[in-house]
Scaffold this active site. Structure first.
Site, mmCIF file in Angstrom:
data_model
loop_
_atom_site.group_PDB
_atom_site.id
_atom_site.type_symbol
_atom_site.label_atom_id
_atom_site.label_comp_id
_atom_site.label_asym_id
_atom_site.label_seq_id
_atom_site.Cartn_x
_atom_site.Cartn_y
_atom_site.Cartn_z
ATOM 1 N N ALA A 3 0.807 -1.219 0.000
ATOM 2 C CA ALA A 3 0.000 0.000 0.000
ATOM 3 C C ALA A 3 0.839 1.267 0.000
ATOM 4 C CB ALA A 3 -0.932 0.002 1.210
ATOM 5 N N ARG A 8 10.864 7.347 -2.100
ATOM 6 C CA ARG A 8 12.271 7.444 -2.485
ATOM 7 C C ARG A 8 12.531 7.140 -3.961
ATOM 8 N NH1 ARG A 8 13.795 3.730 2.590
ATOM 9 N NH2 ARG A 8 11.600 3.222 2.253
ATOM 10 N N THR A 73 3.454 0.228 8.276
ATOM 11 C CA THR A 73 3.325 -1.221 8.084
ATOM 12 C C THR A 73 2.474 -1.871 9.188
ATOM 13 O OG1 THR A 73 5.520 -1.370 9.129
ATOM 14 C CG2 THR A 73 5.435 -1.595 6.745
ATOM 15 N N SER A 94 6.793 -8.382 2.100
ATOM 16 C CA SER A 94 6.881 -7.008 1.604
ATOM 17 C C SER A 94 6.766 -7.020 0.086
ATOM 18 C CB SER A 94 8.219 -6.376 1.993
ATOM 19 O OG SER A 94 8.130 -5.849 3.275
ATOM 20 N N GLY A 133 15.978 -1.882 9.430
ATOM 21 C CA GLY A 133 15.755 -1.995 10.865
ATOM 22 C C GLY A 133 16.746 -3.012 11.439
ATOM 23 N N GLU A 149 14.396 0.905 14.068
ATOM 24 C CA GLU A 149 14.516 1.475 12.730
ATOM 25 C C GLU A 149 15.757 2.364 12.668
ATOM 26 O OE1 GLU A 149 12.554 0.719 9.985
ATOM 27 O OE2 GLU A 149 12.023 -0.823 11.434
ATOM 28 N N TYR A 361 5.218 -4.290 -47.513
ATOM 29 C CA TYR A 361 4.282 -4.127 -46.401
ATOM 30 C C TYR A 361 3.103 -5.076 -46.590
ATOM 31 C CZ TYR A 361 0.689 -2.459 -43.292
ATOM 32 O OH TYR A 361 -0.288 -2.418 -42.338
ATOM 33 N N ALA A 375 9.636 -8.203 -54.533
ATOM 34 C CA ALA A 375 10.193 -7.051 -53.818
ATOM 35 C C ALA A 375 9.303 -5.831 -53.984
ATOM 36 C CB ALA A 375 11.584 -6.748 -54.363
ATOM 37 N N TYR A 382 -5.707 0.306 -46.116
ATOM 38 C CA TYR A 382 -6.376 1.365 -45.374
ATOM 39 C C TYR A 382 -6.908 2.404 -46.347
ATOM 40 C CZ TYR A 382 -6.890 4.868 -41.643
ATOM 41 O OH TYR A 382 -7.368 5.789 -40.748
#
Ligand code: UD1
Ligand code: CA
Length: 456
Positions: A3, A8, A73, A94, A133, A149, A361, A375, A382
Site C-alpha cells: 500500500a 524514495r 506497516t 513485503s 531496521g 529502525e 508491407y 520485392a 487502409y
C-alpha cells in the site's frame, strides 16, 4: 503489504508496480507466495493508487485489503484484521522485495511453527545494513528484544549487521490481541509493524528470528539504483538458468531477458538481444544481434537475422526472418516461410513456405502456401477510414513493385505482373497486369544527342 507510496523512487507510479525482469515487483512476490498457499489465501494490502495496483495483479486470483490512509506497516496489518480472523498463522511479505524465494518463505514458516512463537522475523546479515531496521536480540540470543529502525537508532545500534528483512510470520491471535498497543511516537509518526517485537515481548509472548543464508533475496527496492541493481541480478540469474538448460547466450551481460521468457535447448542467442514479456522460443533457433522480441511464440529451428522487431506474433518452425524485419501484432508466419529485409507485417498470415523477401508491407493479409511476394509489394489495406483484407491463395506469384488495393483476392495459382496496381479480384491460374503498356521510340536518344552537338 503493497500500500506504500515509495517516496524514495521519486515516481508518480506506485512502487510495487515498478518493473523487475519485465514484471511488477509485486507480481514476483505473489508468484513466490503462490508456491506455498493457494491464491485465494493471499491478501494484498493496497492503498496508494489502489485501483492501478489491483488491476495489475488481479489475474493472479489473489484477494485485496484496502488500507486508507497509509499509516505505516503496522497499520497495514491492522486493516487486515477481519480478513485474517479465520487463520491461525499469517505470513507477512513485503511487496517491494521481489527476490524472495518460496524456499526461504517455507523455511521461515517452518521455523515459526517449530518454535511456537507469536512472531518470527526473517533476518539477514548484511555487509552494509544502512537503511534497514536492526535486530536487538535478548541475552539468550534465541529471542528478539526489539527491532530498531535506522532513524531511531543509536550509533552503537547502527553497527549491528543483523537486519529485519520485512518478512514475518505471526500467530494471528496474539498479533491482534496486542496490535492496538502500537504507537506512532517515531520520526514518521507511523505505526511500525516492527514495534510488534517489543510489544509482544512486553506481553510475555515469544518473539524469535531466523537468519536467511541468502541475504540478497531480501533486498528491497527503495531507490532507482537499488531497483536497477536487483533487475541486473535477476537477469543474470535468468541467463544462468537458460544456459544450464542448454541455451547458448553469447555475452549474456548484454542481453535483456525477462523473467517469464522460455527458450528451448540448443538455441543460440547472440549479443544485444532482448527477449521480453511472455516470449517463447523453441529449440535449435538462432537469434542474431539487436533483435527485440516481445510476447511472441517462435517454433523450432527458426533463424532471426540481426535487427528484427517482433511484437505479439507467431513464427512457425523452420522460418527465417530479417535482417531488419518488423513483425507487428497478429502476424503469423508459417512453417519454413521467409520474411526478408525491410519487410513489415501486421495481422498478416503467411502460409507454409511462402516468401516475402524484400521491402514489402503486408497488413491485414491472408496469404496461403508457396506464395512468392515480389520485392516492394504493398497491400493497400487502409482507405483512410477502414482497414480491408487482402487474400492471396496458395501458389500465387506477385511480381515486384505491385500494389494490391484491398479488399481484393488473388485466387490460387494466379500471376500478377510486376508494377501492377491490382484493384479487382484475380481469378485462379490467370495473369493480371495493371500497368500502362510500354512505349518504345526507336532512335529517339540518338537523335537527341545529335541535336545537342549541332547546337553546341
Ligand atoms: C521496512 C521495515 C524495516 C526493514 C525493511 C526491510 C518497518 C517500519 N520497517 O522498512 O525494519 O528493515 O522494511 O525491507 O516496517 N506499506 C504498506 N502500508 C504502509 C506502509 C508501507 O502497505 O502504510 C508496504 C510498502 O508498500 C512496502 C512494505 O510495506 O511494500 C514496506 O514498506 P517500506 O516503506 O518500504 O518499509 P522500509 O522503510 O523498507
Ligand atoms: Ca522497503
Amino acid at each position: 503489504m503493497a500500500a506504500g507510496k515509495g517516496t524514495r523512487l521519486k515516481s508518480k507510479h506506485p512502487k510495487v508496480l515498478h518493473q523487475l525482469g519485465g514484471k511488477p515487483l509485486l507480481a514476483h512476490v505473489i508468484a513466490a507466495a503462490r508456491k506455498l498457499v493457494p491464491a485465494s489465501d493471499i491478501y494484498v494490502i493496497i492503498g496508494h493508487e489502489a485501483d492501478q495496483v489491483r488491476a495489475a495483479v488481479q489475474d493472479t486470483g489473489v484477494q485485496f485489503v484496502v488500507q486508507e490512509p497509509q499509516r505505516g506497516t503496522g497499520h497495514a496489518i491492522m486493516c487486515a484484521r477481519q480478513a485474517l480472523a479465520r487463520y491461525k498463522d499469517v505470513i507477512v511479505l513485503s511487496g517491494d522485495a521481489p527476490l524472495i524465494t518460496p524456499r526461504t518463505i517455507t523455511k521461515l514458516r517452518d521455523f515459526h511453527l517449530g518454535s511456537k512463537a507469536a512472531m518470527t522475523i526473517l533476518s539477514a546479515r548484511l555487509e552494509n545494513p544502512t537503511g534497514y531496521g536492526r535486530l536487538l536480540r535478548k541475552r539468550n540470543r534465541d529471542e528478539v528484544q526489539q527491532v530498531v529502525e535506522e532513524k531511531s537508532s543509536t550509533p552503537q545500534q547502527r553497527k549491528i549487521r543483523e537486519i529485519n528483512s520485512g518478512f514475518y510470520v505471526f500467530s494471528v491471535k496474539p498479533l491482534f490481541q496486542f496490535i492496538e498497543r502500537l504507537a506512532t511516537d517515531n520520526p514518521h509518526a507511523e505505526y511500525y509493524l516492527t514495534d510488534m517485537a517489543a510489544v509482544l515481548g512486553g506481553a510475555k509472548q515469544k518473539v524469535v528470528a531466523v537468519e536467511t543464508e541468502n541475504p540478497s533475496e531480501i533486498l528491497g527496492s527503495n531507490t532507482r539504483a537499488e531497483l536497477v541493481g536487483l533487475d541486473q541480478k535477476l537477469r543474470q540469474e535468468k541467463c544462468q538458468q537458460l544456459m544450464a538448460s542448454g541455451v547458448t547466450i553469447f555475452y549474456p551481460e548484454t542481453c535483456v531477458i525477462d523473467a517469464d521468457v522460455e527458450v528451448g535447448a540448443d538455441t543460440t542467442i547472440e549479443p544485444f538481444v532482448q527477449l521480453l514479456g511472455k516470449t517463447q522460443i523453441g529449440a535449435d533457433c538462432r537469434i542474431r544481434s539487436y533483435s527485440v522480441i516481445q510476447n511472441s511464440v517462435i517454433g523450432d529451428n527458426v533463424l532471426v537475422r540481426p535487427g528484427c522487431v517482433l511484437d505479439e506474433v507467431r513464427v512457425a518452425s523452420g522460418a527465417s526472418l530479417g535482417p531488419y524485419s518488423h513483425l507487428r501484432p497478429g502476424s503469423d508466419i508459417g512453417e519454413g516461410a521467409h520474411v526478408g529485409n525491410f519487410v513489415e507485417t501486421k495481422k498478416a498470415r503467411l502460409g507454409k513456405g511462402s516468401k516475402a523477401n524484400h521491402l514489402t508491407y503486408l497488413g491485414d493479409a491472408e496469404i496461403g502456401e508457396g506464395v512468392n511476394i515480389g520485392a516492394g509489394t504493398i497491400t493497400c489495406n487502409y482507405d483512410g477510414v477502414h482497414k480491408h483484407t487482402t487474400v492471396i491463395e496458395d501458389g500465387v506469384f506477385v511480381g515486384s513493385d505491385s500494389t494490391l488495393v484491398a479488399p481484393v483476392k488473388l485466387a490460387k495459382g494466379a500471376y500478377v505482373g510486376a508494377a501492377s496496381c491490382i484493384t479487382d479480384d484475380v481469378p485462379a491460374d490467370s495473369l493480371a497486369l495493371g500497368r500502362s503498356r510500354q512505349i518504345v521510340k526507336e532512335g529517339w536518344a540518338k537523335q537527341k544527342r545529335a541535336k545537342k552537338s549541332s547546337a553546341g
